[in-house]
Write a protein that holds these residues in place. Sequence first.
Motif, PDB file in Angstrom:
ATOM      1  N   ILE A 204       0.895  -1.243  -0.034  1.00 43.61           N
ATOM      2  CA  ILE A 204       0.162  -0.055   0.088  1.00 43.61           C
ATOM      3  C   ILE A 204       1.065   1.124  -0.046  1.00 43.61           C
ATOM      4  CG2 ILE A 204      -1.625   1.219   1.271  1.00 43.61           C
ATOM      5  CD1 ILE A 204      -2.522  -1.346   2.611  1.00 43.61           C
ATOM      6  N   SER A 205       0.671   2.051  -1.137  1.00 37.20           N
ATOM      7  CA  SER A 205       1.668   3.185  -1.041  1.00 37.20           C
ATOM      8  C   SER A 205       0.731   4.381  -0.966  1.00 37.20           C
ATOM      9  CB  SER A 205       2.091   3.273  -2.439  1.00 37.20           C
ATOM     10  OG  SER A 205       2.769   4.617  -2.650  1.00 37.20           O
ATOM     11  N   VAL A 206       1.034   5.593  -0.053  1.00 39.09           N
ATOM     12  CA  VAL A 206       0.344   6.652   0.179  1.00 39.09           C
ATOM     13  C   VAL A 206       0.932   7.836  -0.714  1.00 39.09           C
ATOM     14  CG1 VAL A 206      -0.253   8.490   2.015  1.00 39.09           C
ATOM     15  CG2 VAL A 206      -0.249   5.945   2.441  1.00 39.09           C
ATOM     16  N   LEU A 207       0.292   8.317  -1.364  1.00 36.61           N
ATOM     17  CA  LEU A 207       0.846   9.706  -2.166  1.00 36.61           C
ATOM     18  C   LEU A 207       0.672  10.633  -1.592  1.00 36.61           C
ATOM     19  CD1 LEU A 207      -0.521   9.040  -5.524  1.00 36.61           C
ATOM     20  CD2 LEU A 207       1.870   8.349  -4.927  1.00 36.61           C
ATOM     21  N   GLU A 208       1.622  11.487  -1.109  1.00 37.91           N
ATOM     22  CA  GLU A 208       1.612  12.834  -0.519  1.00 37.91           C
ATOM     23  C   GLU A 208       1.495  13.786  -1.525  1.00 37.91           C
ATOM     24  OE1 GLU A 208       1.278  13.809   2.845  1.00 37.91           O
ATOM     25  OE2 GLU A 208       0.982  11.500   2.990  1.00 37.91           O
ATOM     26  N   PRO A 209       0.322  14.829  -1.449  1.00 31.53           N
ATOM     27  CA  PRO A 209       0.133  15.963  -2.254  1.00 31.53           C
ATOM     28  C   PRO A 209       1.113  17.111  -2.054  1.00 31.53           C
ATOM     29  CG  PRO A 209      -1.381  16.100  -0.514  1.00 31.53           C
ATOM     30  CD  PRO A 209      -0.769  14.826  -0.364  1.00 31.53           C
ATOM     31  N   SER A 210       1.437  17.876  -3.211  1.00 29.10           N
ATOM     32  CA  SER A 210       2.557  19.028  -2.811  1.00 29.10           C
ATOM     33  C   SER A 210       1.805  20.039  -1.907  1.00 29.10           C
ATOM     34  CB  SER A 210       2.718  19.586  -4.235  1.00 29.10           C
ATOM     35  OG  SER A 210       1.831  20.807  -4.386  1.00 29.10           O
ATOM     36  N   ASP A 211       2.642  20.823  -1.478  1.00 28.89           N
ATOM     37  CA  ASP A 211       2.407  21.744  -0.502  1.00 28.89           C
ATOM     38  C   ASP A 211       1.551  23.013  -0.984  1.00 28.89           C
ATOM     39  OD1 ASP A 211       4.443  22.865  -2.023  1.00 28.89           O
ATOM     40  OD2 ASP A 211       5.454  23.948  -0.319  1.00 28.89           O
ATOM     41  N   LEU A 212       0.901  22.880  -2.097  1.00 32.24           N
ATOM     42  CA  LEU A 212       0.118  23.643  -2.908  1.00 32.24           C
ATOM     43  C   LEU A 212      -1.245  23.178  -2.893  1.00 32.24           C
ATOM     44  CD1 LEU A 212       2.425  24.687  -5.781  1.00 32.24           C
ATOM     45  CD2 LEU A 212       1.902  26.109  -3.838  1.00 32.24           C
ATOM     46  N   TYR A 213      -1.497  22.003  -2.282  1.00 29.68           N
ATOM     47  CA  TYR A 213      -2.627  21.484  -2.190  1.00 29.68           C
ATOM     48  C   TYR A 213      -3.724  21.851  -1.115  1.00 29.68           C
ATOM     49  CZ  TYR A 213      -6.150  17.441  -2.099  1.00 29.68           C
ATOM     50  OH  TYR A 213      -7.091  16.487  -2.094  1.00 29.68           O
ATOM     51  N   PHE A 214      -5.037  22.228  -1.337  1.00 25.55           N
ATOM     52  CA  PHE A 214      -5.953  22.460  -0.409  1.00 25.55           C
ATOM     53  C   PHE A 214      -6.831  21.150  -0.286  1.00 25.55           C
ATOM     54  CE2 PHE A 214      -4.905  26.532  -1.780  1.00 25.55           C
ATOM     55  CZ  PHE A 214      -4.887  27.279  -0.990  1.00 25.55           C
ATOM     56  N   GLY A 215      -6.589  20.444   0.839  1.00 27.82           N
ATOM     57  CA  GLY A 215      -7.229  19.195   1.235  1.00 27.82           C
ATOM     58  C   GLY A 215      -8.000  19.466   2.553  1.00 27.82           C
ATOM     59  N   PRO A 216      -8.388  18.272   3.018  1.00 22.71           N
ATOM     60  CA  PRO A 216      -9.335  18.210   3.885  1.00 22.71           C
ATOM     61  C   PRO A 216      -8.759  18.991   5.429  1.00 22.71           C
ATOM     62  CG  PRO A 216      -9.397  16.125   2.984  1.00 22.71           C
ATOM     63  CD  PRO A 216      -8.369  16.746   2.413  1.00 22.71           C
ATOM     64  N   GLN A 217      -7.796  18.584   5.567  1.00 24.75           N
ATOM     65  CA  GLN A 217      -7.051  19.022   6.912  1.00 24.75           C
ATOM     66  C   GLN A 217      -6.628  20.612   6.684  1.00 24.75           C
ATOM     67  OE1 GLN A 217      -5.158  16.189   5.418  1.00 24.75           O
ATOM     68  NE2 GLN A 217      -7.011  15.115   7.013  1.00 24.75           N
ATOM     69  N   GLN A 218      -6.584  21.046   5.409  1.00 19.18           N
ATOM     70  CA  GLN A 218      -6.238  22.403   5.333  1.00 19.18           C
ATOM     71  C   GLN A 218      -7.559  23.288   5.372  1.00 19.18           C
ATOM     72  OE1 GLN A 218      -4.906  20.095   3.273  1.00 19.18           O
ATOM     73  NE2 GLN A 218      -2.769  20.701   3.556  1.00 19.18           N
ATOM     74  N   ILE A 219      -8.692  22.747   4.959  1.00 19.57           N
ATOM     75  CA  ILE A 219      -9.852  23.322   4.776  1.00 19.57           C
ATOM     76  C   ILE A 219     -10.683  23.293   6.036  1.00 19.57           C
ATOM     77  CG2 ILE A 219     -12.158  23.426   3.517  1.00 19.57           C
ATOM     78  CD1 ILE A 219     -10.801  22.944   0.897  1.00 19.57           C
ATOM     79  N   PHE A 220     -10.723  21.857   6.573  1.00 17.29           N
ATOM     80  CA  PHE A 220     -11.825  21.750   7.837  1.00 17.29           C
ATOM     81  C   PHE A 220     -10.990  21.536   8.953  1.00 17.29           C
ATOM     82  CE2 PHE A 220     -13.987  20.357   3.984  1.00 17.29           C
ATOM     83  CZ  PHE A 220     -15.286  20.762   4.100  1.00 17.29           C
ATOM     84  N   GLY A 221      -9.568  21.671   9.011  1.00 21.64           N
ATOM     85  CA  GLY A 221      -8.748  21.451  10.233  1.00 21.64           C
ATOM     86  C   GLY A 221      -8.704  20.194  10.696  1.00 21.64           C
ATOM     87  N   SER A 222      -7.859  20.029  11.781  1.00 20.04           N
ATOM     88  CA  SER A 222      -7.448  18.538  12.110  1.00 20.04           C
ATOM     89  C   SER A 222      -7.428  18.650  13.783  1.00 20.04           C
ATOM     90  CB  SER A 222      -6.286  18.249  11.687  1.00 20.04           C
ATOM     91  OG  SER A 222      -5.711  16.963  12.152  1.00 20.04           O
ATOM     92  N   SER A 223      -7.895  17.702  14.207  1.00 17.06           N
ATOM     93  CA  SER A 223      -7.866  17.487  15.817  1.00 17.06           C
ATOM     94  C   SER A 223      -6.554  16.831  16.174  1.00 17.06           C
ATOM     95  CB  SER A 223      -9.100  16.646  16.488  1.00 17.06           C
ATOM     96  OG  SER A 223      -8.800  15.308  15.873  1.00 17.06           O
ATOM     97  N   TYR A 224      -5.610  16.431  15.069  1.00 15.78           N
ATOM     98  CA  TYR A 224      -4.436  15.869  15.442  1.00 15.78           C
ATOM     99  C   TYR A 224      -3.268  16.999  15.450  1.00 15.78           C
ATOM    100  CZ  TYR A 224      -6.371  11.446  13.959  1.00 15.78           C
ATOM    101  OH  TYR A 224      -6.925  10.281  14.145  1.00 15.78           O
ATOM    102  N   ASN A 225      -3.410  18.250  14.811  1.00 10.12           N
ATOM    103  CA  ASN A 225      -2.712  19.018  14.733  1.00 10.12           C
ATOM    104  C   ASN A 225      -3.327  20.640  15.208  1.00 10.12           C
ATOM    105  OD1 ASN A 225      -0.724  21.035  13.911  1.00 10.12           O
ATOM    106  ND2 ASN A 225      -0.206  20.133  12.079  1.00 10.12           N
TER     107      ASN A 225
END
Length: 946
Positions: free
Chosen positions: A338-359
């Motif tokens: 199983i490989s996980v692709l990391e998007p670039s730092d220009l990506y607006f994803g769930p954590q960027q838009i909705f936040g994260s209780s982990y961070n």
Amino acid sequence: MFSVRDYSTDGFQLAHEWMLRKLNRGMTWAGLMLCGKTSEDACQDFLDGREEDDDWPRLSVAEWQEFVTYYRQLEEESQSCIIPDNATDCNINDMSAPGLVHSAWQLYKKKLLEEKNFSAASVSQIEKSTLDILNRLNRGESPEDKRHVKGMVVGNVQSGKTANMGALLSMAADYNWNMFIILTGTIENLRLQTQQRFLDDLCSGNVSWQSFEHPGSNNTSSMSVLDLKSGSRMRYLVCCLKNSRRLEALKRWLNSDINRKKQLRILIIDDEADQASINTKDITEDEKTRINEYLTDIVNDSGQGEFGAMNYVGYTATPYGNFLNDASPESLYPRDFISVLEPSDLYFGPQQIFGSSYNEDMNGLPIICPISGEYRRKKDDATNYDLDVLMDICSSDSAATVEPPPSLKNAIAWFCIAVAIRRGRKNKQACTMLVHHSMVTEHHGKIGLSIVNWLKNVSMDDFIVLCKNVYAEETARFNKEVLKSTLPLYGKKSGIDIDRDIEDYPVFDELVRHIKDLKSTIGHIYLHDANELSYHEGIHICIDNCKYEKVVQNKEFDSYVRLMYPGKEQEGVPYAPAFLVIGGNTLSRGLTLEGLVCTYFSRDCSQADSLMQMGRWFGYRRGYELLPRIWMTDGALKKFQFLSDLDHDLRLNLYRYSTQMTPMDCGPCILNTSGVAMLRLTAKNKSQSAIKAEMSFAGARLQTIYFENDVETLRKNLYVADKFIQSLGSPDDDMMKVHPDKLVWTDIPFDNIWEEFLSQSDYRLSQLPDLGVIKQWIDNLSRNTTLDNWSVVLSGKKNPGNQWNGVGKITRTRKISGTLTPDSKSICIGVLSDPSDWAADIPNVDNLKKEYYSSVESKRDAKEADKEDMKAAVRAMAGKGNVPLLVIYCIDKTSGSGKDYKGQEDGKSYRSPLNAVEDIVGIYIRMPGQMINKDYFTYVTIDLGD
């Protein structure tokens, strides 16, 4: 990264390409620091010559070395997560990136950089992750190796998975795989688009590509025409619909020539692998869907003879069904990697838009706007919410007479504002607004009629006033300064500087003429003679669903109703065309909405994977980072906030086991919580093998940081906490001398704490669905071992004039981001606990800390000692190693009063006064033991059998 220069310019791209060529030919990073020369003077002469002859930027030796260091760090950081095939890694290849100038990979890489405007950092990341995947595949070079490799690549919604697929195809073609099959979903139009995209992207150089349309049908060439001999340049591409007839024909074609079959080195890429490919029949009865049956037959090589090599790689952003469906040997479960692709730092994803209780630093962007109402409202609630108006529109026989709800009007106004800003910047790329309310196709047309009628009848002056008010509110809520505070690392690796490279909003008066142009023409795309599409300056209303007629006939000219962006033949459009798209399921998968700046999402959905796929607002917004806005209901927002944690948690889970075991040793654990009662991970018939996984609170650090500003709930918590504290009796006098701002009680049974306090209160603990799971864990734990009785602490501050139960109330302020506004019902304080509270029940903590650090072998070891290790050791030294800790706080409801509500910038977030209707009781729980799992939810995983 320490670079302050923009490395995305053409000159730097040329310099980067030169650097890559040298690396591919064997030059070391150390050699690159002087451009392969022997002195700094010779290096400077070389750089000067490149500036004059090859259009490189002007560079000093020091600036060149900074440039080289930047990309070396990127190379080291760019990596994907691979769960290894087994402990010895015997099936891992050692292929490197093809370096020949005319290799398929190098040509594809050049296209990404020069034509598709990928940053060099993104391409470097794609190269690294693709190599990791490539080296897990079976090349078929050894006759003894008969493995059928099955893997999974987990990407993100709208994050560029297709670019990684193209990279994998290109590299595999360079390394002599010769048959490439792409499974493209269930809609023929999307299959054709995917096929054309790959044919446009894949490059012929040292290889030559040929595509087959519907192989196995009567009109398809036989297998005998394929050039499969060793050393052949031919590479064959098949884009196949996930349709039982197409897959049956493909299976028949692949097995039609036993001798040729042995020469086929196959790579199957299953795009959106959680759609259609999964077996939804009863696996306990050994039943299969026809699509799954034909696909597994192909992958498992069920015909006569054997393929030279068979590799199946599923790509998806929502793999829950793939991980929970079936792990039998013949299934498509990703047994090998199983490989996980990391998007670039220009990506607006769930954590960027909705936040994260982990961070705590990832709070979400303040781009979410409310749609009032809920689908399951109380019968006696007569309020006319936005959702009620939408339902009236959808049920009306004369929808054109019902005006859109206020939130939809505001969203349309913002859409016009965003398009006007793009046009004012001379941008000609399409801009899109999405309205996604229902999957019922009839509703789409009715909502469209309501919108069109309102836009045509509202006066221009009133519409401009609406836009001006929306503009003032939205630009105050989210601007460049807020972007810097909420996403301080945005674009850092890609050479983007927010102050320098992101344009701020213009003054509103500059937008008025463009807004008037947009409102002046409201209609569909024009369709003239010879089926020629043409676009106007106004708003194109598009109804996109599988049943809607594409063309509507009019007296003067026909209209094209479905979404169709300008193609190459319409490249002369002199302005950014505007598309307001209303639709359902056709917009939820496989479709990229160009220039999406506004989303109105009032859709009700109770399935996690479907809901995540509907988030077409995820993606890259380079060049218009400040413009996207999303309207949604509070219920949808809560679900997406949970999905943000679900997505983040799954990736952490995959990383956690990345070097220890295979997907067959330990199935991926997927968070499942009662916190979102109406949300399922995936369809029931996709998760037939899901089983509950164990959870642990050993070493847990839990605190309340979210509160509902509800007077009834807050008063109940205050009453229960006050009653519980009074029941504890007198606090420890000795501890009061050490901590005058704290009251401490020791040796308190958990049953008392549960019955008299926790079970009667309403608290939302970080990363925890409800308090009941703690009691469940403690009850289960007591069967084998028991925790000691608890310490209870009432923690405050020295404030003789503002006390509660003998200690001073603490102060906290609100975090402002996303839908968390200064007056929102939900309050987030970020952090509750005080750094010293872990030792509140230890009288001689300073001496014990000194004793602990004196036992560390060196000063360096003491400096690098983990603080949690120190705290656990000190508590053990004090006889508290098995003692759980409960800390209670009372937060003053007037905290922060008198400060500017927009907040003082603290470098990471904006804050405002607490503005609570009542004092708030918060709690912090510290469990003893080693933190086995820092995610305190119930999980599900797949039944791997015996």
